[in-house]
Design a protein around this motif. Structure first.
Motif, PDB file in Angstrom:
ATOM      1  N   GLY A  74       0.931  -1.186   0.025  1.00 37.42           N
ATOM      2  CA  GLY A  74       0.034  -0.053   0.085  1.00 37.42           C
ATOM      3  C   GLY A  74       0.801   1.238   0.154  1.00 37.42           C
ATOM      4  N   GLU A  75       0.545   2.059   0.992  1.00 42.07           N
ATOM      5  CA  GLU A  75       1.267   3.495   0.915  1.00 42.07           C
ATOM      6  C   GLU A  75       2.658   3.484   1.478  1.00 42.07           C
ATOM      7  N   ALA A  77       4.822   1.595  -0.430  1.00 45.82           N
ATOM      8  CA  ALA A  77       5.584   1.043  -1.620  1.00 45.82           C
ATOM      9  C   ALA A  77       6.756   1.651  -1.766  1.00 45.82           C
ATOM     10  N   ILE A  81       9.203  -1.648  -2.533  1.00 50.76           N
ATOM     11  CA  ILE A  81       9.442  -2.128  -4.181  1.00 50.76           C
ATOM     12  C   ILE A  81      10.675  -1.304  -4.526  1.00 50.76           C
ATOM     13  N   HIS A 259      -0.249  -3.119 -11.043  1.00 47.27           N
ATOM     14  CA  HIS A 259      -1.168  -2.554 -10.141  1.00 47.27           C
ATOM     15  C   HIS A 259      -0.858  -2.541  -9.017  1.00 47.27           C
ATOM     16  N   ALA A 261      -2.520  -1.908  -4.577  1.00 49.21           N
ATOM     17  CA  ALA A 261      -3.195  -2.756  -3.452  1.00 49.21           C
ATOM     18  C   ALA A 261      -4.526  -2.663  -3.682  1.00 49.21           C
ATOM     19  N   ASP A 264      -9.875  -0.324  -2.645  1.00 43.98           N
ATOM     20  CA  ASP A 264     -11.362  -0.076  -2.959  1.00 43.98           C
ATOM     21  C   ASP A 264     -12.229  -1.294  -3.070  1.00 43.98           C
TER      22      ASP A 264
HETATM   23  P1  NAI Z   1      -4.262   0.524  -8.019  1.00 44.43           P
HETATM   24  O1  NAI Z   1      -3.448  -0.042  -9.080  1.00 44.43           O
HETATM   25  O2  NAI Z   1      -4.257  -0.410  -6.693  1.00 44.43           O
HETATM   26  O3  NAI Z   1      -5.890   0.664  -8.338  1.00 44.43           O
HETATM   27  C1  NAI Z   1      -6.308   1.307  -9.435  1.00 44.43           C
HETATM   28  C2  NAI Z   1      -7.583   0.791  -9.789  1.00 44.43           C
HETATM   29  O4  NAI Z   1      -7.440  -0.381 -10.454  1.00 44.43           O
HETATM   30  C3  NAI Z   1      -8.638   0.450  -8.977  1.00 44.43           C
HETATM   31  O5  NAI Z   1      -9.736   1.081  -9.095  1.00 44.43           O
HETATM   32  C4  NAI Z   1      -8.442  -0.772  -8.450  1.00 44.43           C
HETATM   33  O6  NAI Z   1      -9.780  -1.471  -7.802  1.00 44.43           O
HETATM   34  C5  NAI Z   1      -8.191  -1.398  -9.908  1.00 44.43           C
HETATM   35  N1  NAI Z   1      -7.390  -2.689  -9.854  1.00 44.43           N
HETATM   36  C6  NAI Z   1      -6.115  -2.657  -9.369  1.00 44.43           C
HETATM   37  N2  NAI Z   1      -5.897  -3.974  -9.656  1.00 44.43           N
HETATM   38  C7  NAI Z   1      -6.965  -4.847  -9.910  1.00 44.43           C
HETATM   39  C8  NAI Z   1      -7.147  -6.131 -10.096  1.00 44.43           C
HETATM   40  N3  NAI Z   1      -6.279  -7.036  -9.796  1.00 44.43           N
HETATM   41  N4  NAI Z   1      -8.516  -6.541 -10.292  1.00 44.43           N
HETATM   42  C9  NAI Z   1      -9.333  -5.645 -10.540  1.00 44.43           C
HETATM   43  N5  NAI Z   1      -9.283  -4.363 -10.380  1.00 44.43           N
HETATM   44  C10 NAI Z   1      -8.094  -3.851 -10.131  1.00 44.43           C
HETATM   45  O7  NAI Z   1      -4.066   1.912  -7.609  1.00 44.43           O
HETATM   46  P2  NAI Z   1      -4.197   3.075  -6.342  1.00 44.43           P
HETATM   47  O8  NAI Z   1      -5.565   2.998  -6.130  1.00 44.43           O
HETATM   48  O9  NAI Z   1      -3.640   4.360  -7.014  1.00 44.43           O
HETATM   49  O10 NAI Z   1      -3.295   2.636  -5.297  1.00 44.43           O
HETATM   50  C11 NAI Z   1      -3.557   1.954  -4.290  1.00 44.43           C
HETATM   51  C12 NAI Z   1      -2.435   1.490  -3.404  1.00 44.43           C
HETATM   52  O11 NAI Z   1      -1.427   0.782  -4.002  1.00 44.43           O
HETATM   53  C13 NAI Z   1      -1.691   2.875  -2.810  1.00 44.43           C
HETATM   54  O12 NAI Z   1      -1.412   2.818  -1.349  1.00 44.43           O
HETATM   55  C14 NAI Z   1      -0.333   2.980  -3.418  1.00 44.43           C
HETATM   56  O13 NAI Z   1       0.548   3.219  -3.040  1.00 44.43           O
HETATM   57  C15 NAI Z   1      -0.276   1.363  -3.668  1.00 44.43           C
HETATM   58  N6  NAI Z   1       0.576   0.899  -4.886  1.00 44.43           N
HETATM   59  C16 NAI Z   1       1.574  -0.036  -4.797  1.00 44.43           C
HETATM   60  C17 NAI Z   1       2.319  -0.505  -5.952  1.00 44.43           C
HETATM   61  C18 NAI Z   1       3.147  -1.663  -5.654  1.00 44.43           C
HETATM   62  O14 NAI Z   1       3.280  -2.491  -4.561  1.00 44.43           O
HETATM   63  N7  NAI Z   1       4.093  -1.931  -6.472  1.00 44.43           N
HETATM   64  C19 NAI Z   1       2.334  -0.033  -7.179  1.00 44.43           C
HETATM   65  C20 NAI Z   1       1.129   0.861  -7.392  1.00 44.43           C
HETATM   66  C21 NAI Z   1       0.495   1.602  -6.039  1.00 44.43           C
END
Ligand code: NAI
Length: 337
Positions: A74-75, A77, A81, A259, A261, A264
């Motif tokens: 999550g936050e 990251a 990573i 993507h 975490a 939502d």
């Molecule tokens: P996100 O990529 O988690 O989600 C963006 C949108 O895509 C959301 O509506 C989500 O429901 C949808 N989505 C993502 N993966 C999905 C899946 N496997 N199946 C169905 N729908 C999916 O981006 P967001 O919301 O900006 O970030 C959420 C958290 O993730 C934040 O705390 C951020 O820091 C972290 N993050 C971590 C990363 C990593 O670990 N490499 C990379 C990007 C964000």
């Protein structure tokens, strides 16, 4: 037997990790390839529980494994990573985007890969306050730029595609940093006369990914632009739920979905596990090349064709127009492997 370290992560991370474990266990049971999986903690929950987003024990186990799978965190990251990429010198971030039949892609002939420099740029985290201002250092070196350019041209050489590298930058504004990056790519291009080479500004690239995504083959770019453009390219072929990624160094590699975490939809059993499972396919290809093990390529191929075979027959998760839950979709995969 391959030792796989697995960071289970935050948000939907634990759910898609369970899916990955089921698939790896099914491969262990049904196919001629064996994995020993060690589950590890890192991310927001680890920070809460241990005071460290990336505990020392997690780092030690990763270093002793043959490859690492990482579910999203999550936050925290940047403390997980981004640190792992730099610590393990995983300099090439590989993010493919390909249209498959029965996927909600913009066109059916998209087949591209983003090769993103993974260790420099604004992601070195060198930020500070000076009086009224906040300052971030953007670090671009010639050696890292040439290294990633070489990786991109080698990728273009191996792909059965358009044999083209597009260097994406913004050197009309960022004259020194992006100027250095584009010069490094241009210099390296001279060693690959059989590969076409072009340059594109990052804003034009963002537009062309929508307007003419089929024109791209290999895109090489800096860390921040690659991060943004790869979310866009994944949406162009169907969405983040189907977008795998690899972080590759000379001796080790880590595989994760593009993507995050997805808080939502966490805990609802509706996340699409395919991005993580297709990351396992990328891991199998990497292990196959590293250990000259043809079984890895065969199993990877089988896993990919099983996922897209299900999609073709209408068995898919909600994000791409289906009605299957994470666990139902996973069960279909393990039954069909
Ligand atoms: P996100 O990529 O988690 O989600 C963006 C949108 O895509 C959301 O509506 C989500 O429901 C949808 N989505 C993502 N993966 C999905 C899946 N496997 N199946 C169905 N729908 C999916 O981006 P967001 O919301 O900006 O970030 C959420 C958290 O993730 C934040 O705390 C951020 O820091 C972290 N993050 C971590 C990363 C990593 O670990 N490499 C990379 C990007 C964000």
């Amino acid at each position: 037997m391959y030792k796989i370290s697995l960071i289970t992560g935050d948000g939907i991370g634990p759910e898609i990790s369970e899916s990955a474990i089921s698939v790896l266990n099914t491969i262990n049971d049904k196919l001629d390839l064996k994995f020993e999986i060690t589950k590890l903690s890192a991310g927001d929950k680890a920070l809460e529980q241990t005071g460290k987003a990336l505990p020392d024990e997690t780092i030690n186990v990763i270093k002793q494994s043959d490859a690492c799978l990482k579910a999203p965190v999550g936050e925290s990251a940047a403390d997980v990573i981004v640190v792992l990429r730099r610590m393990l010198d995983l300099y090439a971030n590989i993010r493919p985007a390909k249209s498959y039949p029965h996927m909600p892609a913009l066109r059916d002939d998209i087949d591209m890969v983003i090769v993103r420099e993974n260790t420099e740029d604004l992601y070195t985290g060198k930020e500070f306050r000076v009086g009224d201002s906040a300052v971030a250092l953007r670090i671009i070196s010639e050696s890292a730029s040439k290294r990633i350019a070489k990786y991109a041209f080698e990728t273009a050489k191996q792909r059965n595609s358009k044999k083209k590298v597009t260097c994406v930058h913004k050197s009309n504004v960022m004259r020194v940093t992006d100027g250095l990056f584009v010069k490094a790519c241009t210099d390296v291009s001279k060693d690959y006369p059989e590969i076409a080479f072009e340059q594109m500004y990052v804003d034009a690239c963002a537009m062309n990914l929508i307007r003419q995504p089929e024109q791209f083959d290999v895109v090489v770019t800096t860390n921040l632009y690659g991060d943004i453009l790869s979310d866009e390219s994944s949406q162009v072929v169907g969405g983040l739920g189907m977008a795998p990624a690899a972080n590759i160094g000379d001796n080790f590699a880590l595989f994760e979905p593009v993507h995050g975490a997805a808080f939502d939809i966490a805990g609802q059993d509706i996340a699409n596990p395919s991005s993580f499972l297709l990351s396992i396919k990328m891991m199998l290809d990497w292990l196959g090349s590293k250990h000259n093990d043809s079984r890895c390529f065969q199993v990877g191929q089988k896993l990919e064709s099983t996922i897209f075979g299900l999609v073709k027959s209408g068995i898919k998760t909600k994000d791409i127009g289906g009605d299957k839950t994470t666990s139902e979709f996973t069960k279909h995969i393990t039954d069909n492997l």
